[in-house]
Design a protein around this motif. Structure first.
Motif, mmCIF file in Angstrom:
data_model
loop_
_atom_site.group_PDB
_atom_site.id
_atom_site.type_symbol
_atom_site.label_atom_id
_atom_site.label_comp_id
_atom_site.label_asym_id
_atom_site.label_seq_id
_atom_site.Cartn_x
_atom_site.Cartn_y
_atom_site.Cartn_z
ATOM 1 N N ASP A 191 0.806 -1.212 0.000
ATOM 2 C CA ASP A 191 0.000 0.000 0.000
ATOM 3 C C ASP A 191 0.852 1.282 0.000
ATOM 4 O OD1 ASP A 191 -2.369 1.315 -0.155
ATOM 5 O OD2 ASP A 191 -2.683 1.393 2.033
ATOM 6 N N ILE A 192 1.799 1.302 -0.886
ATOM 7 C CA ILE A 192 2.627 2.496 -1.090
ATOM 8 C C ILE A 192 2.557 2.843 -2.583
ATOM 9 C CG2 ILE A 192 4.256 2.285 0.848
ATOM 10 C CD1 ILE A 192 6.160 0.709 -0.973
ATOM 11 N N PRO A 193 2.645 4.120 -2.955
ATOM 12 C CA PRO A 193 2.513 4.450 -4.377
ATOM 13 C C PRO A 193 3.685 3.962 -5.233
ATOM 14 C CG PRO A 193 2.937 6.426 -3.097
ATOM 15 C CD PRO A 193 2.768 5.313 -2.109
ATOM 16 N N HIS A 194 3.346 3.580 -6.442
ATOM 17 C CA HIS A 194 4.344 3.212 -7.450
ATOM 18 C C HIS A 194 4.624 4.473 -8.253
ATOM 19 C CE1 HIS A 194 4.795 1.270 -11.722
ATOM 20 N NE2 HIS A 194 5.945 1.730 -11.282
ATOM 21 N N ILE A 195 5.849 4.963 -8.183
ATOM 22 C CA ILE A 195 6.193 6.207 -8.885
ATOM 23 C C ILE A 195 7.157 5.888 -10.013
ATOM 24 C CG2 ILE A 195 7.239 8.487 -8.643
ATOM 25 C CD1 ILE A 195 6.335 8.438 -5.723
ATOM 26 N N SER A 196 6.656 6.043 -11.236
ATOM 27 C CA SER A 196 7.490 5.790 -12.410
ATOM 28 C C SER A 196 7.710 7.114 -13.125
ATOM 29 C CB SER A 196 6.773 4.796 -13.334
ATOM 30 O OG SER A 196 7.230 4.950 -14.659
ATOM 31 N N THR A 197 8.960 7.577 -13.166
ATOM 32 C CA THR A 197 9.234 8.842 -13.861
ATOM 33 C C THR A 197 8.928 8.697 -15.357
ATOM 34 O OG1 THR A 197 11.551 8.171 -13.687
ATOM 35 C CG2 THR A 197 10.837 9.986 -12.291
ATOM 36 N N GLY A 198 9.154 7.502 -15.911
ATOM 37 C CA GLY A 198 8.815 7.266 -17.325
ATOM 38 C C GLY A 198 7.318 7.454 -17.571
ATOM 39 N N ASP A 199 6.475 6.876 -16.684
ATOM 40 C CA ASP A 199 5.018 7.045 -16.825
ATOM 41 C C ASP A 199 4.642 8.519 -16.684
ATOM 42 O OD1 ASP A 199 4.564 4.360 -17.177
ATOM 43 O OD2 ASP A 199 3.759 3.991 -15.165
ATOM 44 N N MET A 200 5.330 9.218 -15.792
ATOM 45 C CA MET A 200 5.006 10.640 -15.597
ATOM 46 C C MET A 200 5.317 11.433 -16.865
ATOM 47 S SD MET A 200 6.307 10.920 -11.685
ATOM 48 C CE MET A 200 5.860 12.574 -11.239
ATOM 49 N N PHE A 201 6.447 11.129 -17.520
ATOM 50 C CA PHE A 201 6.770 11.823 -18.780
ATOM 51 C C PHE A 201 5.766 11.466 -19.871
ATOM 52 C CE2 PHE A 201 11.297 12.044 -17.178
ATOM 53 C CZ PHE A 201 11.281 13.417 -17.012
ATOM 54 N N ARG A 202 5.411 10.168 -19.951
ATOM 55 C CA ARG A 202 4.457 9.756 -20.993
ATOM 56 C C ARG A 202 3.113 10.426 -20.764
ATOM 57 N NH1 ARG A 202 7.752 5.286 -20.822
ATOM 58 N NH2 ARG A 202 6.817 4.432 -18.959
ATOM 59 N N SER A 203 2.670 10.495 -19.511
ATOM 60 C CA SER A 203 1.347 11.076 -19.317
ATOM 61 C C SER A 203 1.374 12.594 -19.543
ATOM 62 C CB SER A 203 0.741 10.625 -17.994
ATOM 63 O OG SER A 203 0.909 11.576 -17.022
ATOM 64 N N ALA A 204 2.503 13.250 -19.218
ATOM 65 C CA ALA A 204 2.602 14.696 -19.510
ATOM 66 C C ALA A 204 2.526 14.934 -21.020
ATOM 67 C CB ALA A 204 3.912 15.251 -18.952
ATOM 68 N N ALA A 205 3.148 14.046 -21.810
ATOM 69 C CA ALA A 205 3.110 14.217 -23.268
ATOM 70 C C ALA A 205 1.698 13.960 -23.796
ATOM 71 C CB ALA A 205 4.108 13.279 -23.932
ATOM 72 N N GLU A 206 1.024 12.944 -23.233
ATOM 73 C CA GLU A 206 -0.349 12.652 -23.691
ATOM 74 C C GLU A 206 -1.281 13.807 -23.382
ATOM 75 O OE1 GLU A 206 -1.318 8.837 -21.945
ATOM 76 O OE2 GLU A 206 0.221 7.988 -23.264
ATOM 77 N N GLN A 207 -1.039 14.444 -22.227
ATOM 78 C CA GLN A 207 -1.884 15.582 -21.866
ATOM 79 C C GLN A 207 -1.525 16.823 -22.678
ATOM 80 O OE1 GLN A 207 -1.317 15.845 -17.670
ATOM 81 N NE2 GLN A 207 -2.297 13.871 -17.325
ATOM 82 N N GLY A 208 -0.410 16.738 -23.425
ATOM 83 C CA GLY A 208 -0.025 17.829 -24.316
ATOM 84 C C GLY A 208 0.644 18.997 -23.605
ATOM 85 N N THR A 209 1.169 18.791 -22.386
ATOM 86 C CA THR A 209 1.870 19.906 -21.728
ATOM 87 C C THR A 209 3.169 20.191 -22.496
ATOM 88 O OG1 THR A 209 3.252 18.586 -20.256
ATOM 89 C CG2 THR A 209 1.054 19.130 -19.447
#
Ligand code: AMP
Length: 207
Positions: free
Chosen positions: A25-43
C-alpha cells in the motif's frame, strides 16, 4: 518503506513495482510514466521531453527529472513510503535523492541484454492505464486490447530497435553504477523467471 527498483529495460520493473505497491500500500512512482502522461496531456514540458529525449531513447536532463520527482514525493500519499521505478537513473540523481530522503532497500532485477532485447520486441503497453503485456509471455486475453480497461495496446517509440540498443548502453554506463552507490541496501533478484517467481523472490527479500 522507501524502495528503489532497478534493472535494464524489460526486466519487469513496472510489473514488480505495481505488485509491491498493492501489497505494501505504497505508491508506485514511475518517472517514465510521468513523462508519458505529460506528453499525452499535451503539456509543453511533456511534449519537449518526448521530442528531444525519451522518444529517442535518451535520458531527460537531471534538473527536469529531479524537480518532477521532488514534487511527486512531497505529496500526501508518499508519507509511508513509495517504490521508485526508473529513478534514479545515474549517480547525480542518486546523490540528489539522498539529499531529500533516505532509501531503505534497492531491488536489482538482473537480466542479460540478450533476454532484454527479446522481451522488448514483444512488449505492448496500454494507452489507458499503462498496464504492460508481452505478446508471447504475457498476452492480453483479446489481441491488442487491455484486459483491465479495454483500451488499445501500443508499442512505445522507445521500445523500437535503435532506441532499445541506446537505452541498454545508457543503462550499463549510467544506471548500473548506482548499485555500487547503494551497495549495502541492494538485494539481487533473477529477473529471467516468470512474473510470479520473481515477485515471490522480491517479497521474500522485503519481508
Ligand atoms: P522508462 O519507462 O522508465 O523506461 O522511461 C522512459 C523514458 O523516460 C526514458 O528513456 C527517459 O528518456 C525518460 N526518463 C524516465 N526516467 C528518467 C530519469 N530518472 N532520468 C532521465 N530520464 C528519465
Amino acid at each position: 518503506m522507501k524502495l528503489l527498483i532497478v534493472g535494464p529495460q524489460a526486466a519487469g520493473k513496472g510489473t514488480q513495482a505495481k505488485l509491491i505497491s498493492e501489497k505494501y500500500d505504497i505508491p508506485h512512482i514511475s518517472t517514465g510514466d510521468m513523462f508519458r502522461s505529460a506528453a499525452e496531456q499535451g503539456t509543453e514540458a511533456g511534449l519537449k521531453a518526448k521530442e528531444e529525449y525519451w522518444g529517442q531513447g535518451k535520458l531527460v536532463p537531471d534538473e527536469v527529472t529531479n524537480q518532477l520527482l521532488y514534487d511527486r514525493i512531497q505529496q500526501d500519499d508518499c508519507k509511508n513510503g513509495f517504490v521508485l521505478d526508473g529513478f534514479p537513473r545515474n549517480i547525480p540523481q542518486a546523490e540528489y535523492l539522498d539529499g531529500i530522503t533516505s532509501i531503505d532497500k534497492v531491488i536489482s532485477l538482473e537480466l542479460s541484454d540478450e533476454e532484454a532485447i527479446k522481451r522488448i520486441s514483444g512488449r505492448r503497453t496500454c494507452k489507458g492505464c499503462s498496464e504492460i503485456y508481452n505478446i508471447t509471455s504475457n498476452p492480453p486475453k483479446q489481441e491488442n486490447i487491455c484486459d483491465k480497461c479495454d483500451n488499445e495496446l501500443y508499442q512505445r517509440d522507445d521500445d523500437k530497435p535503435d532506441a532499445v540498443k541506446l537505452r541498454l548502453q545508457t543503462y550499463h554506463d549510467q544506471t548500473e553504477p548506482i548499485l555500487e552507490h547503494y551497495k549495502d541496501k541492494v538485494v539481487k533478484v533473477d529477473a529471467s523467471k516468470s512474473i510470479e517467481e520473481v515477485s515471490e523472490a522480491v517479497f521474500k527479500e522485503l519481508n
